[in-house]
Design an enzyme around this catalytic site. Structure first.
Site, short mmCIF file in Angstrom:
data_model
loop_
_atom_site.label_atom_id
_atom_site.label_comp_id
_atom_site.label_asym_id
_atom_site.label_seq_id
_atom_site.Cartn_x
_atom_site.Cartn_y
_atom_site.Cartn_z
N ASP A 536 -11.07 43.75 18.64
CA ASP A 536 -11.36 45.08 19.16
C ASP A 536 -10.09 45.91 19.14
O ASP A 536 -8.98 45.38 18.98
CB ASP A 536 -11.94 44.99 20.58
CG ASP A 536 -11.06 44.18 21.51
OD1 ASP A 536 -9.92 44.62 21.77
OD2 ASP A 536 -11.50 43.11 21.98
N GLU A 616 -3.94 22.86 -9.29
CA GLU A 616 -4.18 23.67 -8.08
C GLU A 616 -2.88 24.28 -7.57
O GLU A 616 -2.83 25.43 -7.14
CB GLU A 616 -4.80 22.79 -6.99
CG GLU A 616 -6.24 22.44 -7.23
CD GLU A 616 -6.75 21.38 -6.27
OE1 GLU A 616 -7.94 21.43 -5.93
OE2 GLU A 616 -5.96 20.50 -5.85
#
Ligand code: GLA
Length: 730
Positions: A536, A616
């Protein structure tokens, strides 16, 4: 000056670049709302208010037979209960004699350059040349209650910051049973939609759009935190508004505790929007001479649809709400050990992870839960904020030194607001925990909640945290909060003041955060509440980064990040690449896709990098290099949602445009592969129509072609492939 008071008309007019907000003081000194919408110059808009006898509405004692004068039918700037307005109240005042009433009338106002801080609360800020402020005092002659309505105008961003301060100027103690932050009455019949964001743990921020109807549509949290279930960010927009058209108005509550937001359509089809602290978990004693400050709401207006509205908010948050160096500076690329090790780690394992991280270009190791007390599972030790030296030989200082020796920063997880029943802290200070007399506590994730309103609790936590931050030379902390509040009760307060506990709790959280921000201005705080459970505008004042979700599945993240993008700057959204099969969904997605999805936010990793194979490793190295090169476009650029996950099940697409408008990155992720597909394309935005753009394959397009005809997607097959198209303005 963006604020004007017209003495003759008794109107207050607030202008932003593209909007106008107007109020009028009518002849009985009621402050009425006239208009909020597209900018209108030099006009008294009070003609929009058409007083009528609506039948059986209450008239004030000084109406002198005028049945059109009623707080029930006139658009109020701040509503109260008890003297005739039966729509949603902003202020319920319980007088010393038990009566509940306040009849607010205009008394005076002040207009000044700049903006004052709100005592104890997070709020937007700006220099005197960036923001103007209007304060209007409304008074109730009987109780002595005075409400100061606070309006600050950030003209350039089309943003109004509204708040309210309630003071007791009478002789008697009063109780506030509710004190909301704002009310917005629209006197015109509505044809609007309301957009809200619901969710759950690991499934935050789902957009829901509803046409307004008679009665009330309300979202709220009574959980003590803003919550994943509903977010204190709400949009009202034209019924036909799209990403690029229609008037939209966003309301973002700068508060992290329980809240409510509600829109109501009344008997005459006009609407009232209110927002503020949840009345169910609130009451406040106001002695003579005291004042109560309600939190701020940021209101953002756009004439041209939802994308413009979000981008104004994004820019505004990073300049006038978030503080510290990370407002606009890149946050370090981090690896968090949570999904790599959970509770099972020791110094050697962490150093191996750090070694692998360093090799691929990661800049910080974040040690998550489990480093303190006897914490080997989530059942113990919250509150015992000292290192477990069985796991961490030599302690945190030593680990920090070794990480820095490798060229990495060090970050650490805390959950300051909580205490485990099985902890030394609980044994020593059982009274520090929220607990009701005669009632055993409800636990959640085996933990209880500290009474953050107590100064002793704040001091204890500050001392523990400051000591560790210094000792380990932390560059970052993750501030977690993993349960809703129950058993809210404080031994320090008398029975009639127990309604203050919830708000005092959040004020305590803010006070502790503020102390840390002041003591360690360079420290990066990432806020988290089981993921995005306290995402928020209030938390953004202290933490420039918020962990968006415990769900790190790249495909689920598409909807979560889409939802967050409406109200929160992309830079504030913590987003990590994790391992496959994903720990939350079991799904396998390509590493490229995981990387591109995480790059939309503040980028990092959350996986055991020691297990990477050579390919990777090479790919992650490239990903990190790509992010470091592109971060400013992703995080400070203009953001466009190109698809809506509720409507397009095939693929998701978003676009960012660099601040200098020279580069645009379009990311496309396939959600469902299609056999024998139609031509798949997506219309871009934010380009120069006559400009020429090239892609990396040598394609040349005009901006008009890309925006009006669209970018054709390359063929993509298999499970969840993705691509980033880079367009350069030549
Ligand atoms: C919460 C957080 C996670 C992790 C765990 C640790 O669930 O959201 O990211 O920190 O706690 O217990």
């Amino acid at each position: 000056m963006s604020i004007q008071y017209n003495e003759r008309d008794k109107t207050f007019t607030l202008h932003t670049k593209t909007s106008t907000y107007q109020m009028v003081v009518e002849s009985h000194r009621y402050l009425l709302h006239c208009y909020y919408g597209d900018r209108i110059e030099g006009q008294n808009l009070s003609f929009l208010i058409q007083p009528q006898d609506r039948g059986f509405a209450a008239n004030p004692p000084d109406a002198e037979g005028d049945r059109t004068l009623s707080v029930d039918t006139l658009p109020q700037e701040y509503s109260t209960f008890g003297v005739g307005d039966f729509r949603e109240s902003c202020l319920d005042v319980r007088n010393a004699d038990g009566s509940v009433a306040a009849d607010l009338r205009y008394s005076e106002h002040r207009i000044y350059k700049g903006k004052k801080a709100l005592a104890g609360l997070p709020a937007s800020y700006g220099d005197p040349e960036q923001v103007d402020t209007l304060e209007i005092d409304l008074e109730d002659a009987v109780s002595g209650v005075c409400v100061t309505l606070q309006y600050s105008v950030f003209e350039e961003y089309d943003i109004l910051a509204r708040a309210a301060r309630v003071s007791n100027q009478g002789a008697h103690t009063l109780m506030l049973d509710r004190a909301l932050s704002m009310c917005l009455d629209d006197p015109l019949p509505v044809q609007k939609d309301v957009i809200t964001f619901y969710g759950r743990h690991m499934g935050e921020r789902n957009l829901e759009r509803t046409a307004l109807r008679h009665g009330k549509i309300r979202v709220e949290s009574a959980r003590g935190a803003s919550s994943p279930h509903h977010n204190p960010f709400v949009i009202l927009c034209d019924a036909g508004a799209t990403e690029t058209s229609g008037a939209c108005c966003a309301f973002s509550l700068v508060y992290s505790g329980s809240f409510m937001a509600q829109v109501e359509v009344d008997q005459t089809d006009s609407s009232r929007f209110v927002m503020g602290i949840d009345p169910q978990t609130f009451s406040w004693e106001l002695k003579a001479g005291e004042a109560f400050q309600a939190p701020e709401v940021l209101i953002c207006y756009s004439t041209n649809g939802l994308a413009e509205m979000s981008n104004k908010l994004h820019r505004f948050q990073l300049r006038h709400l978030v503080r510290g160096p990370y407002k606009t500076k890149r946050c370090p690329v981090l690896v968090n050990n949570w999904e790599a090790t959970y509770f099972d780690f020791d110094t050697e394992k962490l150093l191996a992870l750090a070694e692998a991280a360093k090799e691929v270009g990661i800049e910080m190791l974040v040690l998550d839960d489990g480093w303190f007390g006897r914490r080997n599972s989530d059942t113990t030790s919250l509150g015992d904020w000292f290192a477990n030296t069985e796991k961490l030989k030599g302690g945190l200082g030593c680990l920090g030194r070794r990480l820095r020796g490798m060229g990495l920063e060090f970050g650490l997880w805390f959950e300051p607001e909580m205490v485990s029943p099985a902890s030394l802290l609980m044994d020593e200070h059982p009274a520090w925990c929220l607990k009701m007399p005669g009632r055993a506590n409800a636990t959640s994730r085996s933990q209880c909640v500290l009474n953050m309103g107590l100064a002793a609790v704040q001091d204890y936590l500050f001392d523990c945290m400051a000591k560790i931050i210094r000792e380990a030379d932390l560059a970052y902390i993750k501030w977690d909060m993993n349960r809703s509040i129950t058993n809210a009760y404080s031994d320090e307060l008398p029975a009639h003041r127990q309604g203050e506990v919830w708000h005092r709790y959040i004020l305590g959280v803010y006070a502790l955060l503020e102390r840390l921000v002041q003591a360690f201005p360079e420290l990066l705080i990432e806020s988290c509440a089981s993921g995005g459970g306290r995402y928020d505008a209030g938390m953004l004042y202290y933490s420039p980064q918020v962990w968006a979700s415990d769900n790190t599945d790249a495909i689920d993240r598409l909807a979560i990040q889409y939802g967050n993008s409406f109200g929160f700057a992309m830079k504030t959204m913590g987003s990590h690449v994790s391992v496959c099969p994903n720990h939350q969904t079991g799904r396998t997605t390509p590493l490229t896709t995981r990387g591109l999805v995480a790059m939309a936010g503040s980028f990092g990793y959350e996986m055991d990098l020691t297990r990477l194979d050579a390919q990777e490793k090479r790919q992650i190295k490239r990903q990190i290099a790509q992010f470091k090169e592109q971060w400013a476009i992703h995080q400070l650029g203009e953001y466009h949602r190109l698809t809506d996950p509720r409507k397009n099940h095939w693929f998701a697409a978003w676009q960012v445009v660099s601040e200098d408008r020279c580069i645009s990155l379009v990311t496309i992720v396939v959600r469902e592969p299609i056999a024998n597909p139609p031509v798949l394309y997506v219309k871009l935005r934010g380009l120069e129509p006559t400009g020429v753009y090239t892609d990396e394959q040598g394609g040349r397009y005009t901006g008009a072609a890309l925006m009006s005809a669209g970018l054709v997607l390359p063929p993509m097959r298999g499970d969840y492939p993705s691509v980033q198209v880079q367009l350069r303005h030549i």
